[in-house]
Design a protein around this motif. Structure first.
Motif, PDB file in Angstrom:
ATOM      1  N   ASP A   1      22.854  37.791   8.316  1.00 23.14           N
ATOM      2  CA  ASP A   1      23.263  38.769   8.206  1.00 23.14           C
ATOM      3  C   ASP A   1      23.724  39.477   9.161  1.00 23.14           C
ATOM      4  OD1 ASP A   1      20.713  40.082   7.811  1.00 23.14           O
ATOM      5  OD2 ASP A   1      21.010  41.132   6.087  1.00 23.14           O
ATOM      6  N   ARG A   2      23.118  38.945   9.949  1.00 23.33           N
ATOM      7  CA  ARG A   2      22.875  39.223  11.650  1.00 23.33           C
ATOM      8  C   ARG A   2      22.395  41.153  11.658  1.00 23.33           C
ATOM      9  NH1 ARG A   2      21.929  35.065  14.201  1.00 23.33           N
ATOM     10  NH2 ARG A   2      22.021  36.529  15.593  1.00 23.33           N
ATOM     11  N   ARG A   3      21.589  41.447  10.855  1.00 23.33           N
ATOM     12  CA  ARG A   3      21.327  43.166  11.072  1.00 23.33           C
ATOM     13  C   ARG A   3      20.657  42.973  12.115  1.00 23.33           C
ATOM     14  NH1 ARG A   3      18.924  46.368   6.363  1.00 23.33           N
ATOM     15  NH2 ARG A   3      20.180  45.281   4.640  1.00 23.33           N
ATOM     16  N   VAL A   4      20.517  44.206  12.650  1.00 23.71           N
ATOM     17  CA  VAL A   4      19.516  45.062  13.422  1.00 23.71           C
ATOM     18  C   VAL A   4      18.223  45.268  13.193  1.00 23.71           C
ATOM     19  CG1 VAL A   4      19.064  45.799  15.561  1.00 23.71           C
ATOM     20  CG2 VAL A   4      21.152  44.965  15.741  1.00 23.71           C
ATOM     21  N   MET A   5      17.093  44.581  13.349  1.00 21.95           N
ATOM     22  CA  MET A   5      16.278  45.171  13.099  1.00 21.95           C
ATOM     23  C   MET A   5      15.072  46.062  13.343  1.00 21.95           C
ATOM     24  SD  MET A   5      16.604  43.281   9.642  1.00 21.95           S
ATOM     25  CE  MET A   5      14.991  43.998   8.883  1.00 21.95           C
ATOM     26  N   THR A   6      15.648  45.768  14.495  1.00 22.33           N
ATOM     27  CA  THR A   6      14.412  46.848  15.742  1.00 22.33           C
ATOM     28  C   THR A   6      14.918  47.557  16.320  1.00 22.33           C
ATOM     29  OG1 THR A   6      14.323  44.952  17.646  1.00 22.33           O
ATOM     30  CG2 THR A   6      12.921  43.957  16.371  1.00 22.33           C
TER      31      THR A   6
ATOM     32  N   GLY B   1      33.624  52.688   9.139  1.00 19.13           N
ATOM     33  CA  GLY B   1      34.223  51.907   9.747  1.00 19.13           C
ATOM     34  C   GLY B   1      34.503  51.068   9.168  1.00 19.13           C
ATOM     35  N   VAL B   2      34.835  49.147   9.994  1.00 18.64           N
ATOM     36  CA  VAL B   2      36.424  48.858   9.006  1.00 18.64           C
ATOM     37  C   VAL B   2      35.694  47.859   7.850  1.00 18.64           C
ATOM     38  CG1 VAL B   2      37.769  49.179  11.073  1.00 18.64           C
ATOM     39  CG2 VAL B   2      35.931  47.364  11.348  1.00 18.64           C
ATOM     40  N   THR B   3      34.641  47.622   8.509  1.00 16.38           N
ATOM     41  CA  THR B   3      34.138  46.676   6.801  1.00 16.38           C
ATOM     42  C   THR B   3      33.197  47.966   5.695  1.00 16.38           C
ATOM     43  OG1 THR B   3      31.544  46.564   7.968  1.00 16.38           O
ATOM     44  CG2 THR B   3      34.535  44.827   8.302  1.00 16.38           C
ATOM     45  N   ALA B   4      32.253  47.171   5.259  1.00 20.53           N
ATOM     46  CA  ALA B   4      31.457  47.774   3.791  1.00 20.53           C
ATOM     47  C   ALA B   4      29.855  47.812   4.190  1.00 20.53           C
ATOM     48  CB  ALA B   4      31.594  46.646   2.081  1.00 20.53           C
ATOM     49  N   GLY B   5      29.866  47.174   4.897  1.00 14.34           N
ATOM     50  CA  GLY B   5      27.931  47.237   5.461  1.00 14.34           C
ATOM     51  C   GLY B   5      27.961  48.603   6.011  1.00 14.34           C
ATOM     52  N   ASP B   6      26.883  49.270   6.454  1.00 11.29           N
ATOM     53  CA  ASP B   6      26.451  50.616   6.774  1.00 11.29           C
ATOM     54  C   ASP B   6      24.979  50.048   7.476  1.00 11.29           C
ATOM     55  OD1 ASP B   6      24.290  49.443   4.689  1.00 11.29           O
ATOM     56  OD2 ASP B   6      24.157  51.346   3.669  1.00 11.29           O
ATOM     57  N   PHE B   7      24.941  49.194   8.149  1.00 10.41           N
ATOM     58  CA  PHE B   7      23.943  48.581   9.044  1.00 10.41           C
ATOM     59  C   PHE B   7      24.512  47.622  10.513  1.00 10.41           C
ATOM     60  CE2 PHE B   7      23.727  45.385   5.948  1.00 10.41           C
ATOM     61  CZ  PHE B   7      24.237  44.193   6.135  1.00 10.41           C
ATOM     62  N   LEU B   8      24.246  47.999  11.252  1.00 11.08           N
ATOM     63  CA  LEU B   8      24.145  47.322  12.372  1.00 11.08           C
ATOM     64  C   LEU B   8      24.350  46.127  12.737  1.00 11.08           C
ATOM     65  CD1 LEU B   8      24.933  48.210  15.187  1.00 11.08           C
ATOM     66  CD2 LEU B   8      23.069  48.770  16.209  1.00 11.08           C
TER      67      LEU B   8
ATOM     68  N   THR C   1      29.223  44.573  15.375  1.00 13.52           N
ATOM     69  CA  THR C   1      29.255  45.985  15.011  1.00 13.52           C
ATOM     70  C   THR C   1      30.483  45.537  15.877  1.00 13.52           C
ATOM     71  OG1 THR C   1      27.706  46.889  13.733  1.00 13.52           O
ATOM     72  CG2 THR C   1      28.910  48.288  14.496  1.00 13.52           C
ATOM     73  N   MET C   2      29.988  45.113  17.145  1.00 12.63           N
ATOM     74  CA  MET C   2      31.087  45.655  18.523  1.00 12.63           C
ATOM     75  C   MET C   2      32.381  44.721  18.133  1.00 12.63           C
ATOM     76  SD  MET C   2      30.245  47.306  20.972  1.00 12.63           S
ATOM     77  CE  MET C   2      30.485  46.710  22.652  1.00 12.63           C
ATOM     78  N   LEU C   3      32.768  44.162  17.388  1.00 14.73           N
ATOM     79  CA  LEU C   3      34.125  43.725  17.079  1.00 14.73           C
ATOM     80  C   LEU C   3      34.978  43.964  15.902  1.00 14.73           C
ATOM     81  CD1 LEU C   3      32.878  39.382  15.990  1.00 14.73           C
ATOM     82  CD2 LEU C   3      34.049  40.829  18.219  1.00 14.73           C
TER      83      LEU C   3
ATOM     84  N   ALA D   1      17.795  50.567  13.776  1.00 16.56           N
ATOM     85  CA  ALA D   1      18.208  49.386  13.607  1.00 16.56           C
ATOM     86  C   ALA D   1      18.446  50.511  11.429  1.00 16.56           C
ATOM     87  CB  ALA D   1      16.498  49.075  13.073  1.00 16.56           C
ATOM     88  N   HIS D   2      19.038  49.646  10.646  1.00 17.95           N
ATOM     89  CA  HIS D   2      18.791  49.873   9.413  1.00 17.95           C
ATOM     90  C   HIS D   2      17.496  51.059   8.486  1.00 17.95           C
ATOM     91  CE1 HIS D   2      20.337  50.702   5.484  1.00 17.95           C
ATOM     92  NE2 HIS D   2      21.416  50.960   5.863  1.00 17.95           N
ATOM     93  N   ALA D   3      16.868  49.731   8.446  1.00 19.98           N
ATOM     94  CA  ALA D   3      15.423  50.834   8.291  1.00 19.98           C
ATOM     95  C   ALA D   3      15.000  51.995   8.407  1.00 19.98           C
ATOM     96  CB  ALA D   3      14.563  49.572   8.879  1.00 19.98           C
TER      97      ALA D   3
END
Length: 286
Positions: A113-118, A133-140, A208-210, A122-124
């Motif tokens: 899912d390409r989620r940034v973890m560090t 945003g332009v999508t439903a995702g709430d994490f970077l 996210t940069m796209l 990071a979402h965590a």
């Protein structure tokens, strides 16, 4: 007093920490999300019949210059020692070097899912939930270098090609022009050739940069600070050349009322590109 924007690789540990803390504070207040919404609203392409102020247009550079200034002003209200650093992607090209370190922007997204973890975004951590945003995702998300179809960052030669062009922009003032400093720096073209300089950097970071919500990744500001520095250098190198067009296209042009001329208002602000050509009394680059 004129303040200084530095290369991110030259920031002290304290400067990095204060930059991150200021970003997190305006995120907590909700102000940061308003910057994202503004960029989404002005992410208008050639296919639209409306005014293009931010992309595929001569005002790409002054629009983002003012956008950066507004973000920087918000950061400096939190901590007046903070300025927006720039990332020189022609030198710092590794996915593990600055700015992709845990104390600054964090690293690459995880497989899948390409989620940034560090890192602090990071979402965590609970400090960086994407709300605009332009999508439903709430994490970077990030996909540095594009894992499935790898690309490389622009080179010094790519940047030089833009800097050597003495004309700011040319008709028809959109993404199709092959001449002019503005589009060579913004990076539109055909096929993979469209991924030059600015465009290629956004695609290299990925995730996210796209797209229009790209300011959700704090890397956005470091990328655009470097572009802004190139515009400042281009201005010094080509002193007899200025922002074009000087006058708006006429009624018979398909660009009539679709672009911003030098002395026209640059939405959403009450400024013109002409007002933004000289920022030497506000900031400089080190």
């Amino acid at each position: 007093m004129v303040y200084v924007r530095k290369n991110v690789s030259k920031l002290t540990r304290t400067e990095r920490r204060r930059f991150v803390e200021a970003l997190l504070e305006i995120k907590r207040s909700g102000e940061y999300d308003e910057f994202v919404r503004l960029h989404i609203a002005h992410f208008v392409g050639d296919g639209s019949r409306g005014l293009r102020a931010a992309h595929m247009t001569p005002s790409f550079l002054p629009w983002h210059r003012r956008f950066l200034l507004d973000l920087e002003e918000a950061l400096r209200r939190v901590d007046d020692s903070v300025t927006v650093p720039y990332w020189d992607w022609t030198r710092d090209r590794k996915t593990t070097s600055l700015p992709w370190t845990d104390e600054l922007l964090g690293g690459n997204g995880r497989p899948g899912d390409r989620r940034v973890m560090t890192g602090p975004f990071a979402h965590a951590t609970g400090n960086w939930t994407i709300r605009a945003g332009v999508t439903a995702g709430d994490f970077l998300t990030r996909d540095l270098g594009r894992s499935r179809d790898p690309i490389k960052l622009p080179t010094k030669a790519d940047l030089k090609d833009a800097m050597d062009d003495p004309v700011y922009d040319v008709a028809p003032w959109n993404s199709t022009v092959s001449k002019g400093f503005r589009n060579k720096l913004e990076g539109w073209g055909s096929g993979r050739d469209s991924w030059r300089n600015h465009n290629r950097v956004h695609r290299w970071i990925g995730g996210t940069m796209l797209g229009g919500a790209s300011p959700n990744d704090p890397a956005f500001w470091l990328v655009h600070a470097f572009l802004d520095m190139q515009w400042s250098r281009w201005q010094r190198r080509h002193r007899n050349h200025r922002y074009l067009p000087a006058k708006p296209p006429g009624r018979r042009s398909d660009q009539y009322r679709r672009i911003v001329a030098r002395h026209e208002r640059l939405p959403p602000w009450d400024v013109t590109p002409d007002d933004l050509e000289d920022v030497s009394q506000i900031y400089r680059y080190a």
